[in-house]
Design a protein around this motif. Structure first.
Motif, PDB file in Angstrom:
ATOM      1  N   LEU A  10      -1.204  -3.750  -1.677  1.00 47.47           N
ATOM      2  CA  LEU A  10      -1.195  -2.865  -2.843  1.00 47.47           C
ATOM      3  C   LEU A  10      -0.198  -1.749  -2.563  1.00 47.47           C
ATOM      4  O   LEU A  10      -0.425  -0.891  -1.702  1.00 47.47           O
ATOM      5  N   ALA A  11       0.920  -1.760  -3.282  1.00 44.59           N
ATOM      6  CA  ALA A  11       1.996  -0.805  -3.040  1.00 44.59           C
ATOM      7  C   ALA A  11       1.793   0.506  -3.781  1.00 44.59           C
ATOM      8  O   ALA A  11       2.213   1.572  -3.319  1.00 44.59           O
ATOM      9  N   SER A  12       1.158   0.437  -4.965  1.00 39.08           N
ATOM     10  CA  SER A  12       0.922   1.642  -5.768  1.00 39.08           C
ATOM     11  C   SER A  12      -0.234   1.390  -6.713  1.00 39.08           C
ATOM     12  O   SER A  12      -0.567   0.244  -7.012  1.00 39.08           O
ATOM     13  N   ARG A  13      -0.826   2.458  -7.187  1.00 30.76           N
ATOM     14  CA  ARG A  13      -1.951   2.317  -8.112  1.00 30.76           C
ATOM     15  C   ARG A  13      -1.437   2.234  -9.555  1.00 30.76           C
ATOM     16  O   ARG A  13      -0.535   2.987  -9.939  1.00 30.76           O
ATOM     17  N   ASN A  22       3.330  -2.978  -8.632  1.00 34.25           N
ATOM     18  CA  ASN A  22       2.172  -2.430  -7.921  1.00 34.25           C
ATOM     19  C   ASN A  22       1.875  -3.190  -6.629  1.00 34.25           C
ATOM     20  O   ASN A  22       1.030  -2.753  -5.829  1.00 34.25           O
ATOM     21  N   ARG A  24       3.388  -5.602  -3.117  1.00 33.39           N
ATOM     22  CA  ARG A  24       4.537  -5.827  -2.232  1.00 33.39           C
ATOM     23  C   ARG A  24       4.234  -7.010  -1.312  1.00 33.39           C
ATOM     24  O   ARG A  24       3.166  -7.053  -0.676  1.00 33.39           O
ATOM     25  N   MET A  55      -8.397  -1.286  -7.663  1.00 35.42           N
ATOM     26  CA  MET A  55      -7.046  -0.759  -7.532  1.00 35.42           C
ATOM     27  C   MET A  55      -6.962   0.716  -7.893  1.00 35.42           C
ATOM     28  O   MET A  55      -5.988   1.396  -7.549  1.00 35.42           O
ATOM     29  N   ASP A  57      -8.117   4.706  -7.780  1.00 32.68           N
ATOM     30  CA  ASP A  57      -8.702   5.663  -6.835  1.00 32.68           C
ATOM     31  C   ASP A  57      -9.696   6.520  -7.598  1.00 32.68           C
ATOM     32  O   ASP A  57      -9.452   7.684  -7.923  1.00 32.68           O
ATOM     33  N   GLN A  65      -9.416   0.054  -3.176  1.00 30.66           N
ATOM     34  CA  GLN A  65      -8.502  -0.715  -2.342  1.00 30.66           C
ATOM     35  C   GLN A  65      -7.484   0.252  -1.724  1.00 30.66           C
ATOM     36  O   GLN A  65      -6.800   0.983  -2.444  1.00 30.66           O
ATOM     37  N   LEU A  67      -4.072   1.786  -0.234  1.00 36.03           N
ATOM     38  CA  LEU A  67      -2.656   1.510  -0.415  1.00 36.03           C
ATOM     39  C   LEU A  67      -2.052   0.958   0.878  1.00 36.03           C
ATOM     40  O   LEU A  67      -2.524   1.261   1.978  1.00 36.03           O
ATOM     41  N   ASP A  68      -1.038   0.149   0.731  1.00 36.39           N
ATOM     42  CA  ASP A  68      -0.303  -0.435   1.859  1.00 36.39           C
ATOM     43  C   ASP A  68      -1.192  -1.278   2.761  1.00 36.39           C
ATOM     44  O   ASP A  68      -0.935  -1.419   3.967  1.00 36.39           O
TER      45      ASP A  68
END
Length: 332
Positions: A10-13, A22, A24, A55, A57, A65, A67-68
């Motif tokens: 998960l690269a971004s929300r 979102n 990667r 996904m 926050d 979940q 990030l990264d």
């Protein structure tokens, strides 16, 4: 050279609808196993609506979940290397290994499965979390009796399709709600529902009156929103509603209840549930569901995306209702 593992993080929300950006895709080397560990080659990844909520926050029944980190998700696969005497190479297992090709584990959270009579992929669908979700919500909350009418939204999906078939086995009149004529035809002609309403055609209130002339006694809700409102209008006194999901609002759309007074007027029981909080019911549910699938009396359908790289696209499609049945990603 170390073997490589492909993962999706998960690269971004998301802000609103989920986008490919979102996620990667990364490639990392597999570390040698330590004593007590096993390596699992995942064959299938399960994609499920609950992932959308994770996904965000925000406050929920489970932690967001990170990030990264590898996206959360159920998997089914095979042990290909073991330094744990309790787990032998070749054993088929299911677990929560996430969006990746390989997983390293000490066995915690893994379950052995037998794919000699039940296909491995089915342990992520009708004989897995979706099936148990259907079983619990129907039997413990909707509590249907023979002759009653049960309505199921997202009726062609992994959960709704099982709900309807189990309700038919109990002698109920079963009405599904799905998106599109093809899905509705499948629900009636293949799964054996008594009727199916295409919500994309509109006029759900009138269609429900025709399909459920004696009113609705139990409703298994997967979507929330306007469809929940329409079904509430058709509910009989002392009706029961199992709230499993609210996919209509997962991308941030408001879920406005237009008729809240119906809860009191019809003395409705409305109960939300998270199936992982009812582990005591899982053995009975899985035993029944596994037997039905093995005998061919519980039917199911799968949408399968090929390759880990297609998981984000398949997940976005799931949230938009593009899948037909259980959404999986085949990894091998």
């Amino acid at each position: 050279m170390a073997e490589m593992n492909h993962q999706i993080l998960l690269a971004s929300r998301p802000s609103g609808a989920v986008q490919p950006a979102n996620f990667r895709l990364v490639e990392v080397p597999l570390a040698p196993l330590a004593d007590g560990q096993v390596r699992v080659r995942n064959h299938y990844l399960s994609l499920d609506p609950y992932m959308r909520g994770r996904m965000n926050d925000s406050k929920s029944y489970a932690a967001p979940q990170p990030l990264d980190a590898v996206m959360i998700g159920g998997t089914a696969g095979e042990i290909v290397e073991s330094r744990n005497p309790a787990w032998t190479v070749g054993t088929k297992v299911v677990g929560m290994a996430g969006w990746q090709e390989f997983a390293t584990s000490d066995g915690t959270g893994m379950q052995r499965v037998d794919d000699s009579h039940v296909p491995l992929s089915a342990y992520l669908g009708p004989v897995g979390m979706p099936g148990v979700t259907a079983w619990y919500g129907l039997n413990r909350i909707c509590t249907p009796k023979a002759g009653e009418t049960v309505v199921v939204s997202a009726a062609s999906g992994a959960v709704g399709s099982v709900v309807g078939q189990l309700a038919k086995q109990k002698g109920c009149r079963v009405v599904g709600i799905a998106g599109g004529s093809a899905k509705c035809s499948y629900v009636v002609d293949e799964l054996g529902f008594d009727a199916c309403l295409d919500y994309k055609a509109g006029a759900i209130d009138a269609a429900l009156r025709d399909a459920a002339p004696d009113g609705v006694d139990g409703y298994f809700d997967n979507v929330g929103g306007a469809i929940l409102d329409s079904v509430m209008l058709a509910m009989n006194a002392f009706g029961r509603i199992a709230v499993c999901g609210a996919i209509a609002g997962y991308d941030g759309e408001p879920l406005v209840m237009r008729r809240p007074t119906l809860i009191l007027q019809s003395r409705l029981k409305i109960e939300g549930f998270i199936v992982s909080e009812h582990m005591g019911d899982w053995p009975a549910a899985l035993g029944e569901l596994g037997g039905l699938v093995a005998k061919g009396t519980l039917k199911y359908r799968e949408s399968v995306a090929e390759g880990l790289a297609r998981a984000p696209e398949a997940f976005i499609g799931l949230l938009k209702g593009r899948n037909f049945g259980k959404q999986l990603v085949k990894l091998i």
